[in-house]
Scaffold this motif. Sequence first.
Motif, PDB file in Angstrom:
ATOM      1  N   PRO A 389      32.543  42.490  27.965  1.00  0.00           N
ATOM      2  CA  PRO A 389      32.377  43.082  29.267  1.00  0.00           C
ATOM      3  C   PRO A 389      32.350  44.907  28.844  1.00  0.00           C
ATOM      4  N   SER A 390      32.001  45.893  29.632  1.00  0.00           N
ATOM      5  CA  SER A 390      31.881  47.035  29.387  1.00  0.00           C
ATOM      6  C   SER A 390      33.334  47.615  30.188  1.00  0.00           C
ATOM      7  N   SER A 391      33.490  48.692  29.957  1.00  0.00           N
ATOM      8  CA  SER A 391      34.523  49.673  30.965  1.00  0.00           C
ATOM      9  C   SER A 391      33.364  50.062  32.413  1.00  0.00           C
ATOM     10  N   LEU A 392      32.229  49.726  31.834  1.00  0.00           N
ATOM     11  CA  LEU A 392      31.591  49.549  34.053  1.00  0.00           C
ATOM     12  C   LEU A 392      31.915  49.039  34.351  1.00  0.00           C
ATOM     13  N   PHE A 398      37.451  45.382  38.937  1.00  0.00           N
ATOM     14  CA  PHE A 398      38.396  45.177  39.456  1.00  0.00           C
ATOM     15  C   PHE A 398      38.335  46.607  40.300  1.00  0.00           C
ATOM     16  N   HIS A 399      38.026  46.591  41.004  1.00  0.00           N
ATOM     17  CA  HIS A 399      37.207  47.819  41.915  1.00  0.00           C
ATOM     18  C   HIS A 399      39.116  47.833  43.070  1.00  0.00           C
ATOM     19  N   ASP A 400      39.428  46.828  43.390  1.00  0.00           N
ATOM     20  CA  ASP A 400      41.052  47.158  43.806  1.00  0.00           C
ATOM     21  C   ASP A 400      41.783  47.253  43.336  1.00  0.00           C
ATOM     22  N   VAL A 401      42.095  48.540  42.262  1.00  0.00           N
ATOM     23  CA  VAL A 401      42.527  47.916  41.225  1.00  0.00           C
ATOM     24  C   VAL A 401      42.401  49.866  40.847  1.00  0.00           C
ATOM     25  N   GLN A 402      43.593  50.475  40.437  1.00  0.00           N
ATOM     26  CA  GLN A 402      43.691  51.858  40.741  1.00  0.00           C
ATOM     27  C   GLN A 402      43.525  52.185  38.943  1.00  0.00           C
ATOM     28  N   THR A 408      42.538  50.049  32.201  1.00  0.00           N
ATOM     29  CA  THR A 408      41.160  49.475  31.347  1.00  0.00           C
ATOM     30  C   THR A 408      42.495  48.765  29.826  1.00  0.00           C
ATOM     31  N   SER A 409      42.889  49.296  29.183  1.00  0.00           N
ATOM     32  CA  SER A 409      43.610  48.831  28.482  1.00  0.00           C
ATOM     33  C   SER A 409      44.024  47.689  28.667  1.00  0.00           C
TER      34      SER A 409
END
Length: 522
Positions: A389-392, A398-402, A408-409
């Motif tokens: 999966p790309s970062s995008l 996982f838009h509910d995560v800051q 990310t890592s």
Amino acid sequence: MIPNVWSKGMYSSSNFCLEGCTAEHLSSFQLDPMALNSIVPGVSISPHKSSDSPKMLRENAYCSSSDPGSNLMFSNRMELKSTRDQTSGRLSTRSHPSPASNSFCHQNQSLNSGRQAKRARVENIIKCMSDPPGVDCSDVMTNRRSESDAMQENERMHELEKRKLLLDQSELSGFESSSKSKSQLMADVLKYELSKAVSISIDSIFQSSPLLQMPPKDEDSENIDMSSLNLHKHPLVCLGLSCCGNTEVQVSDVQTEALALVVEKPQLHRPTPLIIPVDKNQASEISHNSNQNALKCLQDGCFEAGRTKTLDGSWNMLKVRSKVNSRSVRSPGCHSVSVDPILLENLHLPQVKIESNSVVKNNMYMLNEGLTTNHLKKAKLMFFYTRYPSSLVLKMCFHDVQFTRCITSQLIKWFSNFREFYYIQMEKFARHALMEGVSDVRSLTVGRESELFRALNMHYNKANDFQVPERFLEVAEITLREFYIAISVGKDHDPSWKKAIYKVICKLDSDVPAEFKTQQSG
DNA sequence: CGAGCTCCTG
DNA sequence: CAGGAGCTCG
């Protein structure tokens, strides 16, 4: 015939002496029968009945004062356990057979001498708890207690009970007694609490240990290793262990774990204290002992990626949560117990709730900040669609995560781990196929009933509550064949032979379904 | 130089 | 599953 020590009356503290034994027998422990009645609800002390069956009579003999040392046969086992734990260093209390005890045992070789010694040791323990510090506890070991002694002890217990009440009242009314007398009062009460705690803890252990309640089948039961009973895993026993204040309690030759447990920070105005083990794994174990309602609560909070939610899946998440939050996501220096607050609510452990209240709040905060087990589960399901999966994509799912660099890592690391497992399985099954003599690569297929798929599904979809897309099976089959071909032509001699395969597989990613991008996963 | 990946290890 | 080393690549 060796007495059947696991028979009724031996494996429960309420049975081993309270049932079928007289108050006189109880006095040999220096525990007030009245006090016991009030401490252990539902336990009644009934006088010995002459009409008891021969069997009962025989069993009662084990707790008869006419048979000194035999009324605590269970302490035989306890000794084994206690001795064992000396080497493991698990316990803070140890067995210290007194010289008096040793000499006594050597003088008498008969069976009775051993029983007497054990009885004496038990008496000694109780006496050590009730006598002031400095009293030579070994004195009582060779001296049979007289009737008057027993009565005096009963009176003493009553006196302590009164003092305890007095102390309670003085605290409630704000009465300030002199510090010396008050501390003396408290010390006495503490000792009294200790003796109460002994009976409570023993009773608790024996009642909750199914193994202990299994009737023996033959005489060999005499040789059952106490360690097999896992007493140290008892929820009570595994809690914090330490002696109260400076009062060092010498507990010799008897199962000491439960005793040490209960003497942890005695609280005069509360029932038996329970300090929750602040260890994430233990917390999980304890949670596992909780009722179904607690699990139900967890279940309701689950991410619903598939069509169904299962209890098993919910529980799995709880167990993993501690790990998920334990590393990079968590604030440094924060040692929280990863127990769901709702779960704690349902544990019905008031003291536990108090002890971990602040921890729960802290943990809730972090759950909102970082990745949870629900996120992990979601990531695993996403793997069925995309291996790279790309970062995008990650941010969308996982838009509910800051999203921070750390988050990310971590997500990337998760997928890296997923791939690792995936490729390891592929290589394993490809080599296995070669070993099996599979010659045609087209005979290598990956169906839902195949072993390979089962292994993968177990890893990414353990609860089996998600319908794995057909495309994943196709990709898995392609991967398997790639590995098979590479190995069969000897490419695996090249250190970087897998890179070519990775290059192929990364192009087979699918789009992640919209549900993954809209669903809240935390 | 940093991101992303694999590999190894615990 | 996470941490870390080492590598590639833009």
